[in-house]
Scaffold this motif. Structure first.
Motif, PDB file in Angstrom:
ATOM      1  N   SER A  49       3.242  11.464  -9.783  1.00 24.21           N
ATOM      2  CA  SER A  49       2.949  10.052 -10.043  1.00 24.21           C
ATOM      3  C   SER A  49       4.168   9.171  -9.812  1.00 24.21           C
ATOM      4  N   ILE A  50       3.884   7.936  -9.435  1.00 24.11           N
ATOM      5  CA  ILE A  50       4.944   6.952  -9.231  1.00 24.11           C
ATOM      6  C   ILE A  50       5.551   6.562 -10.573  1.00 24.11           C
ATOM      7  N   GLY A  54       5.946   7.144  -3.339  1.00 21.41           N
ATOM      8  CA  GLY A  54       4.650   7.547  -2.822  1.00 21.41           C
ATOM      9  C   GLY A  54       4.302   7.186  -1.398  1.00 21.41           C
ATOM     10  N   THR A  55       5.153   6.465  -0.682  1.00 22.89           N
ATOM     11  CA  THR A  55       4.813   6.048   0.670  1.00 22.89           C
ATOM     12  C   THR A  55       5.251   7.109   1.673  1.00 22.89           C
ATOM     13  N   PRO A  60       0.842  -1.198   0.000  1.00 23.27           N
ATOM     14  CA  PRO A  60       0.000   0.000   0.000  1.00 23.27           C
ATOM     15  C   PRO A  60       0.876   1.247   0.000  1.00 23.27           C
ATOM     16  N   SER A  61       0.335   2.324  -0.529  1.00 18.07           N
ATOM     17  CA  SER A  61       1.025   3.607  -0.520  1.00 18.07           C
ATOM     18  C   SER A  61      -0.009   4.693  -0.242  1.00 18.07           C
ATOM     19  N   LYS A 104       3.060  11.409  -3.575  1.00 20.86           N
ATOM     20  CA  LYS A 104       4.072  11.942  -4.475  1.00 20.86           C
ATOM     21  C   LYS A 104       5.230  10.957  -4.563  1.00 20.86           C
ATOM     22  N   SER A 105       6.117  11.187  -5.513  1.00 16.52           N
ATOM     23  CA  SER A 105       7.319  10.392  -5.652  1.00 16.52           C
ATOM     24  C   SER A 105       8.479  11.317  -5.969  1.00 16.52           C
ATOM     25  N   PHE A 106       9.687  10.849  -5.636  1.00 14.62           N
ATOM     26  CA  PHE A 106      10.852  11.635  -6.007  1.00 14.62           C
ATOM     27  C   PHE A 106      12.050  10.736  -6.248  1.00 14.62           C
TER      28      PHE A 106
END
Length: 181
Positions: free
Chosen positions: A103-104, A128-129, A35-36, A134-136
């Motif tokens: 987005s991932i 995203g977790t 899950p994220s 978000k993602s980076f």
């Protein structure tokens, strides 16, 4: 070369079902199924191109109307998987690049493009977790290489509309690096 496939769903229960169906559909390796934020579920697999394609199709069918995003990258750079697992050792602390996404899938695509474009080391791909979905991507190398990699990653991700921000810090503070590793 390895291929990766990724599905993101807006239902945790449907995500668990999709992951099971994907693993049973073809000879693939599960990299992550978790899950994220905010209440999504992500599945990342690897294998041969045809197996990953078959597995993704099975996952899409199981996801029904709960699929948010999907991704297939043939010949993914090996550093991408290491950075997702946060298992990268950084030999030297050089310039720092950061790419941020809504987005991932955008982060994964950008990381692969960045590391293929220049001689850099991916530090992490955060999917995203714990950061509101978000993602980076963080990466390091010589200043010119980091600039080229960040530009290549950002250009690739701009097509998805998920790019938020990109930065390059030529000489990051030691404490900042310590917080990233």
């Amino acid at each position: 070369m390895i291929t990766i496939g990724f599905l993101e769903l807006n239902s945790i229960a449907r995500g668990v079902l999709a992951a099971d169906m994907m693993l049973k559909a073809a000879d693939v390796r599960l990299i992550a199924a978790r899950p994220s934020c905010p209440g999504k579920y992500q599945i990342l697999i690897s294998g041969e191109v045809s197996a990953v394609e078959t597995s993704l199709s099975s996952g899409e069918a199981a996801a029904k109307n709960n699929m948010i995003d999907k991704l297939l990258i043939p010949r993914v750079h090996p550093q991408v998987i290491e950075a997702i697992h946060m298992s990268v050792s950084v030999p030297e602390r050089k310039a720092l690049g950061v790419l941020e996404f809504f987005s991932i899938a955008g982060a994964i695509i950008a990381a692969d493009s960045a590391v293929k474009a220049a001689n850099v080391t991916l530090i992490e791909i955060r999917l995203g977790t714990g950061i509101g979905g978000k993602s980076f991507v963080t990466l390091t190398g010589d200043v010119g290489a980091v600039e080229a990699a960040v530009d290549a990653g950002a250009k690739t991700a701009e097509a998805t509309g998920s790019m938020i921000e990109k930065i390059v810090i030529a000489h990051p503070a030691k404490e900042l690096y310590d917080s990233l590793l």
